[in-house]
Design a protein around this motif. Structure first.
Motif, PDB file in Angstrom:
ATOM      1  N   PHE A  10     -12.845  -7.669 -29.740  1.00  8.27           N
ATOM      2  CA  PHE A  10     -12.820  -8.155 -28.358  1.00  8.27           C
ATOM      3  C   PHE A  10     -12.295  -9.594 -28.397  1.00  8.27           C
ATOM      4  O   PHE A  10     -12.969 -10.503 -28.883  1.00  8.27           O
ATOM      5  CB  PHE A  10     -14.224  -8.150 -27.752  1.00  8.27           C
ATOM      6  CG  PHE A  10     -14.799  -6.789 -27.507  1.00  8.27           C
ATOM      7  CD1 PHE A  10     -14.848  -6.269 -26.224  1.00  8.27           C
ATOM      8  CD2 PHE A  10     -15.310  -6.024 -28.556  1.00  8.27           C
ATOM      9  CE1 PHE A  10     -15.406  -5.004 -25.981  1.00  8.27           C
ATOM     10  CE2 PHE A  10     -15.865  -4.778 -28.326  1.00  8.27           C
ATOM     11  CZ  PHE A  10     -15.907  -4.264 -27.038  1.00  8.27           C
ATOM     12  N   GLY A  11     -11.102  -9.798 -27.901  1.00  6.48           N
ATOM     13  CA  GLY A  11     -10.438 -11.088 -28.020  1.00  6.48           C
ATOM     14  C   GLY A  11      -9.092 -10.966 -28.702  1.00  6.48           C
ATOM     15  O   GLY A  11      -8.398 -11.954 -28.900  1.00  6.48           O
ATOM     16  N   PRO A  37     -15.827  -1.805 -33.343  1.00  6.38           N
ATOM     17  CA  PRO A  37     -15.674  -3.262 -33.205  1.00  6.38           C
ATOM     18  C   PRO A  37     -16.017  -3.955 -34.519  1.00  6.38           C
ATOM     19  O   PRO A  37     -16.988  -3.577 -35.191  1.00  6.38           O
ATOM     20  CB  PRO A  37     -16.687  -3.626 -32.109  1.00  6.38           C
ATOM     21  CG  PRO A  37     -16.978  -2.347 -31.394  1.00  6.38           C
ATOM     22  CD  PRO A  37     -16.829  -1.258 -32.425  1.00  6.38           C
ATOM     23  N   PHE A  38     -15.234  -4.965 -34.876  1.00  8.02           N
ATOM     24  CA  PHE A  38     -15.491  -5.721 -36.103  1.00  8.02           C
ATOM     25  C   PHE A  38     -14.989  -7.138 -35.899  1.00  8.02           C
ATOM     26  O   PHE A  38     -14.288  -7.443 -34.933  1.00  8.02           O
ATOM     27  CB  PHE A  38     -14.799  -5.071 -37.304  1.00  8.02           C
ATOM     28  CG  PHE A  38     -13.319  -5.368 -37.403  1.00  8.02           C
ATOM     29  CD1 PHE A  38     -12.824  -6.203 -38.393  1.00  8.02           C
ATOM     30  CD2 PHE A  38     -12.410  -4.830 -36.491  1.00  8.02           C
ATOM     31  CE1 PHE A  38     -11.465  -6.473 -38.480  1.00  8.02           C
ATOM     32  CE2 PHE A  38     -11.053  -5.100 -36.571  1.00  8.02           C
ATOM     33  CZ  PHE A  38     -10.575  -5.929 -37.564  1.00  8.02           C
ATOM     34  N   SER A  39     -15.356  -8.024 -36.826  1.00 10.28           N
ATOM     35  CA  SER A  39     -14.972  -9.430 -36.679  1.00 10.28           C
ATOM     36  C   SER A  39     -13.688  -9.739 -37.434  1.00 10.28           C
ATOM     37  O   SER A  39     -13.719 -10.155 -38.593  1.00 10.28           O
ATOM     38  CB  SER A  39     -16.085 -10.361 -37.164  1.00 10.28           C
ATOM     39  OG  SER A  39     -15.676 -11.703 -37.003  1.00 10.28           O
ATOM     40  N   ALA A  90     -19.702 -10.795 -27.042  1.00  8.51           N
ATOM     41  CA  ALA A  90     -19.112  -9.606 -26.425  1.00  8.51           C
ATOM     42  C   ALA A  90     -18.892  -8.506 -27.457  1.00  8.51           C
ATOM     43  O   ALA A  90     -19.055  -7.316 -27.165  1.00  8.51           O
ATOM     44  CB  ALA A  90     -17.796  -9.968 -25.741  1.00  8.51           C
ATOM     45  N   ASN A  91     -18.518  -8.911 -28.668  1.00 15.84           N
ATOM     46  CA  ASN A  91     -18.316  -7.942 -29.741  1.00 15.84           C
ATOM     47  C   ASN A  91     -19.628  -7.293 -30.159  1.00 15.84           C
ATOM     48  O   ASN A  91     -19.712  -6.077 -30.329  1.00 15.84           O
ATOM     49  CB  ASN A  91     -17.653  -8.629 -30.936  1.00 15.84           C
ATOM     50  CG  ASN A  91     -16.172  -8.798 -30.765  1.00 15.84           C
ATOM     51  OD1 ASN A  91     -15.405  -7.918 -31.113  1.00 15.84           O
ATOM     52  ND2 ASN A  91     -15.752  -9.934 -30.222  1.00 15.84           N
ATOM     53  N   PRO A 119     -13.596 -14.987 -19.152  1.00 13.57           N
ATOM     54  CA  PRO A 119     -13.785 -15.320 -20.566  1.00 13.57           C
ATOM     55  C   PRO A 119     -14.796 -14.369 -21.193  1.00 13.57           C
ATOM     56  O   PRO A 119     -15.925 -14.240 -20.707  1.00 13.57           O
ATOM     57  CB  PRO A 119     -14.326 -16.755 -20.517  1.00 13.57           C
ATOM     58  CG  PRO A 119     -15.031 -16.844 -19.203  1.00 13.57           C
ATOM     59  CD  PRO A 119     -14.291 -15.928 -18.262  1.00 13.57           C
ATOM     60  N   LEU A 120     -14.420 -13.680 -22.245  1.00 12.25           N
ATOM     61  CA  LEU A 120     -15.337 -12.752 -22.900  1.00 12.25           C
ATOM     62  C   LEU A 120     -16.497 -13.511 -23.530  1.00 12.25           C
ATOM     63  O   LEU A 120     -16.328 -14.610 -24.062  1.00 12.25           O
ATOM     64  CB  LEU A 120     -14.606 -11.948 -23.974  1.00 12.25           C
ATOM     65  CG  LEU A 120     -13.583 -10.928 -23.479  1.00 12.25           C
ATOM     66  CD1 LEU A 120     -12.922 -10.234 -24.665  1.00 12.25           C
ATOM     67  CD2 LEU A 120     -14.225  -9.908 -22.567  1.00 12.25           C
ATOM     68  N   GLY A 121     -17.666 -12.912 -23.494  1.00  9.67           N
ATOM     69  CA  GLY A 121     -18.837 -13.505 -24.124  1.00  9.67           C
ATOM     70  C   GLY A 121     -19.571 -14.516 -23.274  1.00  9.67           C
ATOM     71  O   GLY A 121     -20.689 -14.909 -23.609  1.00  9.67           O
ATOM     72  N   ALA A 122     -18.970 -14.957 -22.164  1.00 11.50           N
ATOM     73  CA  ALA A 122     -19.642 -15.898 -21.272  1.00 11.50           C
ATOM     74  C   ALA A 122     -20.738 -15.157 -20.509  1.00 11.50           C
ATOM     75  O   ALA A 122     -20.594 -13.987 -20.163  1.00 11.50           O
ATOM     76  CB  ALA A 122     -18.646 -16.521 -20.304  1.00 11.50           C
TER      77      ALA A 122
END
Length: 200
Positions: A10-11, A37-39, A90-91, A119-122
């Motif tokens: 995500f991003g 999903p992964f980093s 978000a992830n 903005p994702l994660g906000a």
């Protein structure tokens, strides 16, 4: 049924294209997709690779994603807020959503919201996204911040690391990896045993 693993972050701008395309293409191909999903941010940091220090490349990426979005009929008004999701919340919420069985809906809604200017994660973004899906935001956020979900997220990232994945999106068929939205069709063909490199 043939299967591919869909590793995404995500991003990731290119992941947006794949998130919007993969279900229809996989259904037509008769291939099952595992969304993972992964980093990618952690993997890129480990390799000393930082996109935010490459403004010329980012300008190209935004333009390229716009071209590909229009090619495939995917909404694109302007480049999204980037970088985004600084704590990767978000992830991790995506991991929680998949455990509870609504991960695909969360993923698609989140990417649409991101390209609509959120903005994702906000906190305000997550509240709106989760509420639209009929979820209680704070309970999902608490779960996403739990040690269990953090560990699951780390495990998914380690699985990507072991496969040699370095970018998002990446599609894996067993140990064979395909990096980038423009490799989605190839990955599906490989999963079906119909890729030319398998037939020679």
């Amino acid at each position: 049924m043939p299967q591919i693993d869909f590793f995404y972050f995500f991003g990731s701008c290119y992941a947006y294209l794949s998130v919007m395309r993969i279900e229809k293409l996989a259904e037509e191909a008769g291939v099952e997709v595992r969304w993972r999903p992964f980093s990618v941010r952690d993997l890129m940091t480990e390799k000393g690779y930082f996109l935010r220090t490459q403004p010329t490349k980012m300008d190209y990426i935004f333009r390229d994603v716009e071209r590909r979005a229009r090619l495939h009929g995917i909404p694109f008004e302007k480049p999204p807020i980037w970088p985004t999701d600084p704590d990767q919340l978000a992830n991790r919420a995506g991991i929680a959503a998949f455990i509870q069985g609504w991960g695909r809906e969360y993923t698609k809604t989140s990417f649409r919201a991101w390209f609509d200017g959120m903005p994702l994660g906000a906190e305000e973004s997550l509240n709106e996204i989760l509420t639209s899906l009929g979820k209680e935001p704070q309970s999902i956020i608490d779960l996403a911040n739990s040690p269990e979900i953090r560990e699951r997220y780390n495990q998914e990232t380690d699985a990507a690391r072991q496969l040699g994945i370095f970018g998002s999106p990446t599609f894996a068929v067993g140990q064979e990896i395909f990096w980038g939205d423009d490799r989605l069709e190839e990955a599906l063909a490989w999963a079906k045993g119909q890729h030319p490199a398998l037939l020679r």
